[in-house]
Design a protein around this motif. Structure first.
Motif, PDB file in Angstrom:
ATOM      1  N   GLY A  33       0.866  -1.281  -0.091  1.00 47.71           N
ATOM      2  CA  GLY A  33       0.052  -0.010  -0.013  1.00 47.71           C
ATOM      3  C   GLY A  33       0.945   1.227   0.064  1.00 47.71           C
ATOM      4  O   GLY A  33       2.074   1.296   0.183  1.00 47.71           O
ATOM      5  N   ASP A  34       0.207   2.293  -0.091  1.00 48.40           N
ATOM      6  CA  ASP A  34       0.861   3.474  -0.183  1.00 48.40           C
ATOM      7  C   ASP A  34       0.348   4.477   1.132  1.00 48.40           C
ATOM      8  O   ASP A  34      -0.758   4.587   1.339  1.00 48.40           O
ATOM      9  CB  ASP A  34       0.341   4.212  -1.544  1.00 48.40           C
ATOM     10  CG  ASP A  34       1.226   5.549  -1.628  1.00 48.40           C
ATOM     11  OD1 ASP A  34       2.165   5.884  -0.858  1.00 48.40           O
ATOM     12  OD2 ASP A  34       0.503   6.544  -2.649  1.00 48.40           O
ATOM     13  N   ALA A  35       1.346   4.839   1.843  1.00 49.39           N
ATOM     14  CA  ALA A  35       0.953   5.703   2.985  1.00 49.39           C
ATOM     15  C   ALA A  35       0.105   6.909   2.479  1.00 49.39           C
ATOM     16  O   ALA A  35      -0.950   7.169   3.693  1.00 49.39           O
ATOM     17  CB  ALA A  35       2.300   5.924   3.500  1.00 49.39           C
ATOM     18  N   GLU A  36       0.353   7.567   1.605  1.00 50.69           N
ATOM     19  CA  GLU A  36      -0.375   8.802   1.243  1.00 50.69           C
ATOM     20  C   GLU A  36      -1.789   8.349   0.996  1.00 50.69           C
ATOM     21  O   GLU A  36      -2.765   8.796   1.558  1.00 50.69           O
ATOM     22  CB  GLU A  36       0.188   9.465  -0.044  1.00 50.69           C
ATOM     23  CG  GLU A  36      -0.547  10.594  -0.285  1.00 50.69           C
ATOM     24  CD  GLU A  36       0.288  11.361  -1.747  1.00 50.69           C
ATOM     25  OE1 GLU A  36      -0.424  11.598  -2.482  1.00 50.69           O
ATOM     26  OE2 GLU A  36       1.416  11.367  -1.680  1.00 50.69           O
ATOM     27  N   LEU A  37      -2.151   7.200   0.197  1.00 46.64           N
ATOM     28  CA  LEU A  37      -3.339   6.923   0.147  1.00 46.64           C
ATOM     29  C   LEU A  37      -4.277   6.177   1.303  1.00 46.64           C
ATOM     30  O   LEU A  37      -5.287   6.638   1.442  1.00 46.64           O
ATOM     31  CB  LEU A  37      -3.440   5.956  -1.027  1.00 46.64           C
ATOM     32  CG  LEU A  37      -3.039   6.321  -2.617  1.00 46.64           C
ATOM     33  CD1 LEU A  37      -3.026   5.192  -3.367  1.00 46.64           C
ATOM     34  CD2 LEU A  37      -4.039   7.408  -2.948  1.00 46.64           C
ATOM     35  N   THR A  38      -3.335   5.526   2.021  1.00 50.50           N
ATOM     36  CA  THR A  38      -4.010   5.100   3.323  1.00 50.50           C
ATOM     37  C   THR A  38      -4.434   6.269   4.342  1.00 50.50           C
ATOM     38  O   THR A  38      -5.150   6.429   5.043  1.00 50.50           O
ATOM     39  CB  THR A  38      -2.985   4.336   4.082  1.00 50.50           C
ATOM     40  OG1 THR A  38      -2.443   3.286   3.164  1.00 50.50           O
ATOM     41  CG2 THR A  38      -3.519   3.658   5.153  1.00 50.50           C
ATOM     42  N   ALA A  39      -3.517   7.276   4.202  1.00 49.19           N
ATOM     43  CA  ALA A  39      -4.008   8.643   5.107  1.00 49.19           C
ATOM     44  C   ALA A  39      -5.164   9.095   4.501  1.00 49.19           C
ATOM     45  O   ALA A  39      -6.003   9.808   5.209  1.00 49.19           O
ATOM     46  CB  ALA A  39      -2.821   9.382   5.171  1.00 49.19           C
ATOM     47  N   GLU A  40      -5.648   9.138   3.106  1.00 51.69           N
ATOM     48  CA  GLU A  40      -6.811   9.588   2.608  1.00 51.69           C
ATOM     49  C   GLU A  40      -7.970   8.873   3.044  1.00 51.69           C
ATOM     50  O   GLU A  40      -8.972   9.170   2.613  1.00 51.69           O
ATOM     51  CB  GLU A  40      -6.431  10.003   0.965  1.00 51.69           C
ATOM     52  CG  GLU A  40      -5.431  11.121   0.767  1.00 51.69           C
ATOM     53  CD  GLU A  40      -5.351  10.899  -0.878  1.00 51.69           C
ATOM     54  OE1 GLU A  40      -6.006  10.373  -1.510  1.00 51.69           O
ATOM     55  OE2 GLU A  40      -4.238  11.851  -1.205  1.00 51.69           O
TER      56      GLU A  40
END
Length: 187
Positions: A33-40
């Motif tokens: 996963g991508d941390a930026e997408l997970t944060a969104e």
């Protein structure tokens, strides 16, 4: 536009796969996963909807579980501290034997009732006697602190588990031909 949709879909997919954290808490990226997408990704909040829960009505079960885990970890830490303090106290007891006045009396008897000043055995016994006080006091202090910590954390853990487990609720349940009574008991 389709790229934005795919980002949103990917974020929603990651949110559904990742373990839920508390609202407002940062969530780490999942595998691949991508941390930026997970944060969104949206993190759902706990909303108590009422119903068959008799005990703690509006509390977030994730927060309660976190408190239970923290109390369990504190109990284990207190018990570990007590074990370390007990081992240190036992070491102080062993040093007490090696630095006891009886050992000096034995040395005095072995040397025709005179204590030689420059004898290494005598110096070792005196050093052990000096160290005994500190090691024994520190061991007993750590033992007491560990026992108290473990006891307090264990009682809190039991209280939290009891609050989560035992609940009993009665709720009326309308049926086609009349009414019924729904009973929910959790242990």
């Amino acid at each position: 536009m389709s790229r934005q949709r795919s980002k949103v879909r990917r974020a929603l997919l990651l949110a559904s796969v990742l373990p839920l954290g508390l609202p407002g808490q940062a969530v780490a990226a999942g595998p691949g996963g991508d941390a930026e997408l997970t944060a969104e990704a949206p993190v759902p909040e706990w909303n108590h909807e009422g119903g068959g829960r008799g005990g703690a009505g509006g509390t977030d079960p994730r927060a309660v579980n976190k408190k239970i885990r923290r109390a369990g970890a504190t109990t284990i830490a207190g018990a570990s501290l007590a074990i370390a303090g007990g081992a240190t106290a036992i070491a102080g007891g062993v040093l007490f034997y090696f630095g006891s006045p009886e050992r000096l009396k034995e040395l005095k008897q072995d040397n025709d009732y005179t204590l030689p000043v420059d004898d290494p055995k005598r110096q070792q016994i005196i050093r052990n006697a000096h160290a005994t006080t500190f090691v024994l006091a520190a061991g007993i202090g750590v033992l007491v602190a560990g026992v108290v910590t473990a006891a307090v954390a264990r009682s809190r853990l039991k209280k939290l588990r009891e609050q989560r487990r035992t609940s009993m609720a009665f709720a009326p349940a309308p049926l086609r031909g009349g009414a019924g009574l729904h009973l929910e008991v959790r242990f």
